[in-house]
Design a protein around this motif. Structure first.
Motif, PDB file in Angstrom:
ATOM      1  N   LYS A 116      27.009  30.369  -0.073  1.00 20.86           N
ATOM      2  CA  LYS A 116      26.915  30.588   1.371  1.00 20.86           C
ATOM      3  C   LYS A 116      25.774  29.770   1.970  1.00 20.86           C
ATOM      4  O   LYS A 116      24.757  29.541   1.323  1.00 20.86           O
ATOM      5  N   MET A 117      25.969  29.359   3.211  1.00 23.93           N
ATOM      6  CA  MET A 117      24.927  28.656   3.948  1.00 23.93           C
ATOM      7  C   MET A 117      24.547  29.480   5.179  1.00 23.93           C
ATOM      8  O   MET A 117      25.429  29.930   5.918  1.00 23.93           O
ATOM      9  N   PRO A 118      23.247  29.690   5.416  1.00 26.32           N
ATOM     10  CA  PRO A 118      22.827  30.460   6.588  1.00 26.32           C
ATOM     11  C   PRO A 118      23.299  29.813   7.892  1.00 26.32           C
ATOM     12  O   PRO A 118      23.273  28.586   8.032  1.00 26.32           O
ATOM     13  N   ASN A 119      23.697  30.630   8.846  1.00 29.60           N
ATOM     14  CA  ASN A 119      24.229  30.122  10.114  1.00 29.60           C
ATOM     15  C   ASN A 119      23.212  29.301  10.892  1.00 29.60           C
ATOM     16  O   ASN A 119      23.582  28.372  11.625  1.00 29.60           O
ATOM     17  N   PHE A 120      21.919  29.638  10.771  1.00 32.51           N
ATOM     18  CA  PHE A 120      20.918  28.955  11.594  1.00 32.51           C
ATOM     19  C   PHE A 120      20.872  27.454  11.338  1.00 32.51           C
ATOM     20  O   PHE A 120      20.469  26.677  12.208  1.00 32.51           O
ATOM     21  N   LEU A 121      21.307  27.025  10.141  1.00 31.90           N
ATOM     22  CA  LEU A 121      21.277  25.603   9.821  1.00 31.90           C
ATOM     23  C   LEU A 121      22.143  24.775  10.761  1.00 31.90           C
ATOM     24  O   LEU A 121      21.889  23.586  10.964  1.00 31.90           O
ATOM     25  N   PHE A 122      23.157  25.408  11.333  1.00 31.02           N
ATOM     26  CA  PHE A 122      24.116  24.686  12.172  1.00 31.02           C
ATOM     27  C   PHE A 122      23.906  24.935  13.662  1.00 31.02           C
ATOM     28  O   PHE A 122      24.692  24.468  14.481  1.00 31.02           O
ATOM     29  N   GLU A 123      22.851  25.651  14.004  1.00 34.57           N
ATOM     30  CA  GLU A 123      22.581  25.948  15.405  1.00 34.57           C
ATOM     31  C   GLU A 123      21.764  24.822  16.041  1.00 34.57           C
ATOM     32  O   GLU A 123      20.865  24.260  15.417  1.00 34.57           O
ATOM     33  N   ASN A 124      22.078  24.533  17.291  1.00 34.13           N
ATOM     34  CA  ASN A 124      21.531  23.366  17.960  1.00 34.13           C
ATOM     35  C   ASN A 124      20.011  23.392  18.054  1.00 34.13           C
ATOM     36  O   ASN A 124      19.346  22.371  17.853  1.00 34.13           O
ATOM     37  N   PHE A 125      19.433  24.559  18.333  1.00 36.88           N
ATOM     38  CA  PHE A 125      17.980  24.597  18.502  1.00 36.88           C
ATOM     39  C   PHE A 125      17.253  24.286  17.195  1.00 36.88           C
ATOM     40  O   PHE A 125      16.157  23.703  17.203  1.00 36.88           O
ATOM     41  N   PHE A 126      17.842  24.666  16.056  1.00 41.16           N
ATOM     42  CA  PHE A 126      17.234  24.347  14.766  1.00 41.16           C
ATOM     43  C   PHE A 126      17.304  22.841  14.505  1.00 41.16           C
ATOM     44  O   PHE A 126      16.320  22.229  14.063  1.00 41.16           O
ATOM     45  N   THR A 127      18.448  22.247  14.798  1.00 41.46           N
ATOM     46  CA  THR A 127      18.596  20.796  14.642  1.00 41.46           C
ATOM     47  C   THR A 127      17.628  20.051  15.561  1.00 41.46           C
ATOM     48  O   THR A 127      17.008  19.058  15.156  1.00 41.46           O
ATOM     49  N   GLN A 128      17.468  20.532  16.782  1.00 31.96           N
ATOM     50  CA  GLN A 128      16.522  19.913  17.716  1.00 31.96           C
ATOM     51  C   GLN A 128      15.102  19.930  17.165  1.00 31.96           C
ATOM     52  O   GLN A 128      14.371  18.942  17.271  1.00 31.96           O
ATOM     53  N   LYS A 129      14.722  21.056  16.557  1.00 39.07           N
ATOM     54  CA  LYS A 129      13.365  21.150  16.012  1.00 39.07           C
ATOM     55  C   LYS A 129      13.200  20.227  14.814  1.00 39.07           C
ATOM     56  O   LYS A 129      12.151  19.584  14.656  1.00 39.07           O
ATOM     57  N   LEU A 130      14.227  20.131  13.957  1.00 38.48           N
ATOM     58  CA  LEU A 130      14.150  19.190  12.842  1.00 38.48           C
ATOM     59  C   LEU A 130      13.969  17.761  13.352  1.00 38.48           C
ATOM     60  O   LEU A 130      13.151  17.001  12.814  1.00 38.48           O
TER      61      LEU A 130
END
Length: 221
Positions: A149-163
């Motif tokens: 399983k992969m945590p949902n937050f990895l695919f959320e836009n705000f997380f990608t923006q911070k990365l």
């Protein structure tokens, strides 16, 4: 070593336990090498190391060797870190973020992770680490799984923006994803189609080792 030789015929498990985050952690001799597995998938070395090595080759070993700081989200046994140190000859600083302290103990005992001088391990949740971080990196490797399983937050836009915010100019994000079902396939497709960050470009390396797709994000300015 007899077990190493026998492992070319049949996998030989030499350690098995569980942690608060994993139902099963196994260290196994397989085809002449030590691998770290969860209950249903490879966590480090073996196929996972081949997957991430391919992603690093797409970026370019020479380019990575010239970098200064690398962030690894999801360490497990540390196979991608070993690739960086042993094959790329990366001499800069590596920060590894891992939520499971028990798996780091296994990595230290069986894979000598604690003998890498330029590595700092942070035991914490990757989501919290990224949200609080301000340090810039040349390469961010995202390799976070709880078994299959992969945590949902990895695919959320705000997380990608911070990365993306944490990347230096001309930096890269290497994101390893697992695609087991049509739902996973649609999740990745949505992520790629909706990705939009000024001054960034995205590419995919599909179906690596059958069930993995690599997503490569580059900061072009």
């Amino acid at each position: 070593m007899i077990r190493k030789l026998l492992s070319y015929l049949i996998p030989i498990t030499i350690y098995k336990n569980k942690s608060s985050w994993s139902k099963s952690i196994e260290v196994t001799w397989a085809n002449g090498e030590l691998v770290l597995d969860s209950e249903n998938t490879n966590y480090s070395y073996g196929s996972l190391q081949r997957i991430l090595r391919l992603g690093l080759k797409k970026i370019g070993f020479r380019q990575i060797k010239a970098m200064n700081k690398i962030l690894v989200l999801g360490v497990a046994g540390g196979s991608v870190i070993k690739t960086l140190v042993d094959e790329v000859s990366f001499k800069g600083a590596i920060t590894g973020v891992e939520i499971d302290p028990d798996i780091i103990k296994v990595a230290n005992s069986y894979f000598k992770l604690n003998q890498i001088p330029n590595l700092t391990i942070v035991i914490t949740d990757a989501f919290e680490f990224v949200l609080q971080a301000n340090e810039k990196y040349d390469l961010i490797i995202v390799n976070i799984f709880q078994d299959t399983k992969m945590p949902n937050f990895l695919f959320e836009n705000f997380f990608t923006q911070k990365l993306c915010f944490l990347l230096q100019k001309k930096g890269f994000i290497l994101f390893n994803t697992m695609v087991l079902t049509e739902k996973d396939n649609l999740r990745n497709k949505k992520y790629v189609e909706e990705f939009y960050q000024p001054d960034f470009k995205l590419a995919t390396i599909p179906r690596v080792e059958i069930h993995n797709e690599l997503i490569l994000i580059e900061k072009i300015k």
